[in-house]
Design a protein around this motif. Sequence first.
Motif, mmCIF file in Angstrom:
data_model
loop_
_atom_site.group_PDB
_atom_site.id
_atom_site.type_symbol
_atom_site.label_atom_id
_atom_site.label_comp_id
_atom_site.label_asym_id
_atom_site.label_seq_id
_atom_site.Cartn_x
_atom_site.Cartn_y
_atom_site.Cartn_z
ATOM 1 N N LEU A 161 -2.272 2.583 -0.229
ATOM 2 C CA LEU A 161 -1.832 3.146 -1.509
ATOM 3 C C LEU A 161 -1.090 4.458 -1.296
ATOM 4 N N ALA A 162 -1.674 5.343 -0.497
ATOM 5 C CA ALA A 162 -1.067 6.654 -0.253
ATOM 6 C C ALA A 162 0.295 6.528 0.411
ATOM 7 N N SER A 163 0.380 5.610 1.362
ATOM 8 C CA SER A 163 1.611 5.476 2.134
ATOM 9 C C SER A 163 2.691 4.710 1.384
ATOM 10 N N GLU A 164 2.345 3.532 0.888
ATOM 11 C CA GLU A 164 3.377 2.616 0.391
ATOM 12 C C GLU A 164 3.700 2.806 -1.087
ATOM 13 N N LYS A 165 2.749 3.259 -1.868
ATOM 14 C CA LYS A 165 3.028 3.463 -3.297
ATOM 15 C C LYS A 165 3.360 4.922 -3.610
ATOM 16 N N LEU A 166 2.587 5.834 -3.009
ATOM 17 C CA LEU A 166 2.765 7.253 -3.312
ATOM 18 C C LEU A 166 3.694 7.951 -2.320
ATOM 19 N N HIS A 167 4.004 7.266 -1.205
ATOM 20 C CA HIS A 167 4.880 7.817 -0.162
ATOM 21 C C HIS A 167 4.391 9.182 0.328
ATOM 22 N N ALA A 168 3.079 9.296 0.449
ATOM 23 C CA ALA A 168 2.474 10.558 0.884
ATOM 24 C C ALA A 168 2.731 10.796 2.371
ATOM 25 N N LYS A 169 2.993 12.031 2.693
ATOM 26 C CA LYS A 169 3.167 12.437 4.087
ATOM 27 C C LYS A 169 1.962 13.213 4.611
ATOM 28 N N THR A 170 1.240 13.870 3.678
ATOM 29 C CA THR A 170 0.069 14.655 4.065
ATOM 30 C C THR A 170 -1.107 14.315 3.154
ATOM 31 N N ALA A 171 -2.311 14.468 3.695
ATOM 32 C CA ALA A 171 -3.523 14.159 2.930
ATOM 33 C C ALA A 171 -4.651 15.081 3.340
ATOM 34 N N ALA A 172 -5.559 15.329 2.409
ATOM 35 C CA ALA A 172 -6.822 16.013 2.691
ATOM 36 C C ALA A 172 -7.945 15.105 2.216
ATOM 37 N N VAL A 173 -9.078 15.189 2.902
ATOM 38 C CA VAL A 173 -10.213 14.326 2.569
ATOM 39 C C VAL A 173 -11.445 15.192 2.363
ATOM 40 N N LEU A 174 -12.124 14.989 1.233
ATOM 41 C CA LEU A 174 -13.406 15.647 0.961
ATOM 42 C C LEU A 174 -14.506 14.615 1.136
ATOM 43 N N ILE A 366 -5.889 -1.528 -8.667
ATOM 44 C CA ILE A 366 -5.723 -0.069 -8.701
ATOM 45 C C ILE A 366 -5.672 0.371 -10.161
ATOM 46 N N ILE A 367 -6.549 1.311 -10.493
ATOM 47 C CA ILE A 367 -6.651 1.840 -11.857
ATOM 48 C C ILE A 367 -6.092 3.263 -11.902
ATOM 49 N N LYS A 368 -5.372 3.550 -12.962
ATOM 50 C CA LYS A 368 -4.820 4.894 -13.171
ATOM 51 C C LYS A 368 -5.462 5.517 -14.402
ATOM 52 N N VAL A 369 -5.833 6.777 -14.301
ATOM 53 C CA VAL A 369 -6.340 7.513 -15.457
ATOM 54 C C VAL A 369 -5.148 8.093 -16.203
ATOM 55 N N GLU A 370 -5.033 7.691 -17.465
ATOM 56 C CA GLU A 370 -3.866 8.091 -18.254
ATOM 57 C C GLU A 370 -4.293 8.379 -19.693
ATOM 58 N N ASN A 371 -4.077 9.601 -20.117
ATOM 59 C CA ASN A 371 -4.424 10.016 -21.488
ATOM 60 C C ASN A 371 -5.879 9.711 -21.833
ATOM 61 N N GLY A 372 -6.763 9.990 -20.878
ATOM 62 C CA GLY A 372 -8.191 9.809 -21.106
ATOM 63 C C GLY A 372 -8.651 8.366 -21.128
ATOM 64 N N LYS A 373 -7.822 7.448 -20.580
ATOM 65 C CA LYS A 373 -8.187 6.038 -20.541
ATOM 66 C C LYS A 373 -7.882 5.451 -19.168
ATOM 67 N N TYR A 374 -8.558 4.337 -18.859
ATOM 68 C CA TYR A 374 -8.273 3.615 -17.630
ATOM 69 C C TYR A 374 -7.167 2.609 -17.903
ATOM 70 N N LYS A 375 -6.133 2.630 -17.069
ATOM 71 C CA LYS A 375 -5.017 1.717 -17.231
ATOM 72 C C LYS A 375 -4.782 0.941 -15.930
ATOM 73 N N PHE A 376 -4.517 -0.350 -16.078
ATOM 74 C CA PHE A 376 -4.153 -1.149 -14.913
ATOM 75 C C PHE A 376 -2.879 -0.582 -14.304
ATOM 76 N N ASP A 377 -2.877 -0.406 -12.973
ATOM 77 C CA ASP A 377 -1.697 0.120 -12.292
ATOM 78 C C ASP A 377 -1.039 -0.939 -11.408
ATOM 79 N N SER A 378 -1.826 -1.549 -10.516
ATOM 80 C CA SER A 378 -1.253 -2.506 -9.571
ATOM 81 C C SER A 378 -2.370 -3.243 -8.854
ATOM 82 N N VAL A 379 -1.984 -4.197 -8.034
ATOM 83 C CA VAL A 379 -2.925 -4.922 -7.186
ATOM 84 C C VAL A 379 -2.488 -4.728 -5.739
ATOM 85 N N LEU A 380 -3.433 -4.374 -4.888
ATOM 86 C CA LEU A 380 -3.119 -4.083 -3.495
ATOM 87 C C LEU A 380 -4.093 -4.765 -2.556
#
Length: 383
Positions: A161-174, A366-380
């Motif tokens: 998800l981070a790489s292919e959808k968000l195109h993230a180059k850096t990440a932090a993990v808690l 994949i679920i996205k939080v949008e305007n205080g609700k859960y919204k379907f985003d994609s399938v991965l």
Amino acid sequence: MKKWSYGMLAAALLLTACGGEKKELSQGAETNTIKLGAAGPLTGALAIYGVSATNGTKLAIDEINKNGGILGKQIELNLLDEKGDTTEAVTAYNKLMDWGMVAYIGNVTSKPSVAVSELAAEDGIPMITPSGTQFSITEAGKNIFRVCFTDPYQGEVLATLASEKLHAKTAAVLINNSSDYSDGVAQAFLKKSQEKGIQVVATEGYSDGDKDFKAQLTKLLPLNPDVIVVPDYYEQDALIASQAREIGLTSQFIGPDGWDGVIKTLDSSSHDVLEGALFTNHYAIDDSNEKVQHFVKAYRDSYQDEPSAFSALSYDAVYMLKDAIETVGSTDKEAVAKALREISFDGVTGHLTFDENNNPVKAVTIIKVENGKYKFDSVLEAK
């Protein structure tokens, strides 16, 4: 963990050996009901998850019984509180064996599931954990199953998800250092993110019960990672997200299925701190699928609450067991376990089959939080 469980196994076998006559009854031949055992954390710190899960179990059983039961018999549920504790879980399981259960739905969280799976494997009782994600649970025996994804699989999907959808180059993990769930997801993400070319700029730890995360989050401010991975359950997730936004962190939050339920932990005036967060899940509440909408409506009508993934997974677990028993025409434990291994099941959480380790083969929503609700985003799927 395993060393402790084997010790508990020896004690549990001694206890159950004394109840041999009752265990014979567990095959169901002498009873007019199908005895289903279940356990989860109904009180204590983890009750928020246990109640949601077991509500799904009860809803499925109520529906099945209203429609004639299984093989003409009503399901008799014996639901026990194990408080999220391994010792309590083993005690509950032994009580259910003495009672004469033919199958077991549980446990809700991973540590109790690991302990009980070793006992259930020895007894040959079909066991389905709806939401125990630790990989080792189903390794205990061929009669142990799970409906949810494993921790490592979710970590791999999050890296995709981070790489292919968000195109993230850096990440932090808690990471919650007290949680096998958190660690399992995090370690898989760290490994997969390397393959994906994502630079992990920081890993910060905390413990169960921590409420203040500003020290860890402040370290991330100058690093400004593209994504922050928080593999924990929703009460902690909400606290971390809120405090991150308070100090000015704007990174994208992503996490595993433990995030499901995060919205209801915050007042509506604070929902903006969750805006845009993405998490893996087993279904989308706004999915137009007929099975999903039937389940959501029935749950709301029964409990005046929104069903979580824990609810849906437990609901599916009961219906899977029903299908297996009806396929073989009996509650014979070996036959039912074999039918489960070979099942092709369409449920609220999607189409499911089992791999060679009795882990589910199914897509990740994949679920996205949008305007205080859960919204379907994609399938991965992990790639």
